[in-house]
Design a protein around this motif. Structure first.
Motif, PDB file in Angstrom:
ATOM      1  N   VAL A  83       3.422 -28.407  -3.532  1.00 61.61           N
ATOM      2  CA  VAL A  83       3.168 -27.722  -2.265  1.00 61.61           C
ATOM      3  C   VAL A  83       2.576 -26.349  -2.542  1.00 61.61           C
ATOM      4  O   VAL A  83       2.842 -25.739  -3.578  1.00 61.61           O
ATOM      5  CB  VAL A  83       4.453 -27.578  -1.416  1.00 61.61           C
ATOM      6  CG1 VAL A  83       4.964 -28.934  -0.968  1.00 61.61           C
ATOM      7  CG2 VAL A  83       5.536 -26.811  -2.151  1.00 61.61           C
ATOM      8  N   ASN A  84       1.768 -25.902  -1.606  1.00 63.85           N
ATOM      9  CA  ASN A  84       1.208 -24.555  -1.669  1.00 63.85           C
ATOM     10  C   ASN A  84       2.003 -23.636  -0.757  1.00 63.85           C
ATOM     11  O   ASN A  84       2.668 -24.107   0.189  1.00 63.85           O
ATOM     12  CB  ASN A  84      -0.258 -24.574  -1.225  1.00 63.85           C
ATOM     13  CG  ASN A  84      -1.146 -25.235  -2.247  1.00 63.85           C
ATOM     14  OD1 ASN A  84      -1.188 -24.818  -3.400  1.00 63.85           O
ATOM     15  ND2 ASN A  84      -1.841 -26.284  -1.825  1.00 63.85           N
ATOM     16  N   GLU A  85       1.924 -22.340  -1.015  1.00 63.47           N
ATOM     17  CA  GLU A  85       2.590 -21.372  -0.156  1.00 63.47           C
ATOM     18  C   GLU A  85       2.131 -21.584   1.283  1.00 63.47           C
ATOM     19  O   GLU A  85       0.942 -21.714   1.546  1.00 63.47           O
ATOM     20  CB  GLU A  85       2.253 -19.946  -0.603  1.00 63.47           C
ATOM     21  CG  GLU A  85       2.949 -18.874   0.202  1.00 63.47           C
ATOM     22  CD  GLU A  85       2.650 -17.483  -0.299  1.00 63.47           C
ATOM     23  OE1 GLU A  85       1.988 -17.344  -1.343  1.00 63.47           O
ATOM     24  OE2 GLU A  85       3.078 -16.529   0.357  1.00 63.47           O
TER      25      GLU A  85
ATOM     26  N   SER B 243       8.806 -23.461  -9.791  1.00 60.55           N
ATOM     27  CA  SER B 243       7.555 -22.754  -9.997  1.00 60.55           C
ATOM     28  C   SER B 243       7.702 -21.875 -11.230  1.00 60.55           C
ATOM     29  O   SER B 243       8.691 -21.137 -11.352  1.00 60.55           O
ATOM     30  CB  SER B 243       7.236 -21.893  -8.770  1.00 60.55           C
ATOM     31  OG  SER B 243       6.003 -21.235  -8.930  1.00 60.55           O
ATOM     32  N   MET B 244       6.772 -21.987 -12.120  1.00 60.62           N
ATOM     33  CA  MET B 244       6.789 -21.210 -13.365  1.00 60.62           C
ATOM     34  C   MET B 244       8.136 -21.346 -14.083  1.00 60.62           C
ATOM     35  O   MET B 244       8.721 -20.359 -14.530  1.00 60.62           O
ATOM     36  CB  MET B 244       6.450 -19.744 -13.086  1.00 60.62           C
ATOM     37  CG  MET B 244       5.036 -19.560 -12.548  1.00 60.62           C
ATOM     38  SD  MET B 244       4.546 -17.865 -12.254  1.00 60.62           S
ATOM     39  CE  MET B 244       5.508 -17.463 -10.806  1.00 60.62           C
ATOM     40  N   LYS B 245       8.644 -22.559 -14.132  1.00 61.96           N
ATOM     41  CA  LYS B 245       9.901 -22.909 -14.808  1.00 61.96           C
ATOM     42  C   LYS B 245      11.131 -22.258 -14.186  1.00 61.96           C
ATOM     43  O   LYS B 245      12.177 -22.164 -14.793  1.00 61.96           O
ATOM     44  CB  LYS B 245       9.822 -22.592 -16.296  1.00 61.96           C
ATOM     45  CG  LYS B 245       8.734 -23.389 -17.011  1.00 61.96           C
ATOM     46  CD  LYS B 245       8.744 -23.169 -18.486  1.00 61.96           C
ATOM     47  CE  LYS B 245       7.643 -24.006 -19.124  1.00 61.96           C
ATOM     48  NZ  LYS B 245       7.605 -23.902 -20.551  1.00 61.96           N
TER      49      LYS B 245
ATOM     50  N   MET C 166       6.323 -20.300  -1.865  1.00 57.46           N
ATOM     51  CA  MET C 166       5.388 -20.142  -2.980  1.00 57.46           C
ATOM     52  C   MET C 166       4.877 -21.524  -3.368  1.00 57.46           C
ATOM     53  O   MET C 166       5.442 -22.535  -2.965  1.00 57.46           O
ATOM     54  CB  MET C 166       6.070 -19.467  -4.182  1.00 57.46           C
ATOM     55  CG  MET C 166       7.219 -20.257  -4.753  1.00 57.46           C
ATOM     56  SD  MET C 166       7.958 -19.564  -6.261  1.00 57.46           S
ATOM     57  CE  MET C 166       8.053 -17.846  -5.909  1.00 57.46           C
ATOM     58  N   ALA C 167       3.823 -21.543  -4.138  1.00 54.22           N
ATOM     59  CA  ALA C 167       3.310 -22.814  -4.640  1.00 54.22           C
ATOM     60  C   ALA C 167       4.238 -23.331  -5.724  1.00 54.22           C
ATOM     61  O   ALA C 167       4.792 -22.556  -6.508  1.00 54.22           O
ATOM     62  CB  ALA C 167       1.904 -22.622  -5.191  1.00 54.22           C
ATOM     63  N   GLY C 168       4.436 -24.636  -5.743  1.00 51.78           N
ATOM     64  CA  GLY C 168       5.280 -25.227  -6.777  1.00 51.78           C
ATOM     65  C   GLY C 168       5.556 -26.684  -6.487  1.00 51.78           C
ATOM     66  O   GLY C 168       5.027 -27.258  -5.544  1.00 51.78           O
TER      67      GLY C 168
END
Length: 72
Positions: free
Chosen positions: A60-62, A34-36, A8-10
């Protein structure tokens, strides 16, 4: 040669392995944030880490390549 991809993106929080290290299949190799949430990324292959593309703090992106592993 297997590539370990971001799921996933993060942001890369931790890289748990280094170049030259032997890893096992299903071993956690990178922690993404990602998203905490902290999301471990596991290796799909066993072998020797040949290249580490990710560094702590990188976004990074997925599908981005995090590591390359020489299977065996």
């Amino acid at each position: 040669m297997a590539k370990i991809m971001a799921t996933m993106a993060g942001t890369v929080l931790q890289v748990l392995v280094s170049e030259g290290e032997q890893i096992a299949a299903d071993q956690d190799v990178v922690i993404l944030e990602s998203m905490k949430m902290e999301v471990p990324v596991a290796s799909e292959a066993a072998g020797k880490v040949t290249v580490v593309h990710a560094n702590p703090g990188d976004f990074v992106n997925e599908g981005d390549t995090l590591l390359e592993v020489e299977e065996g």
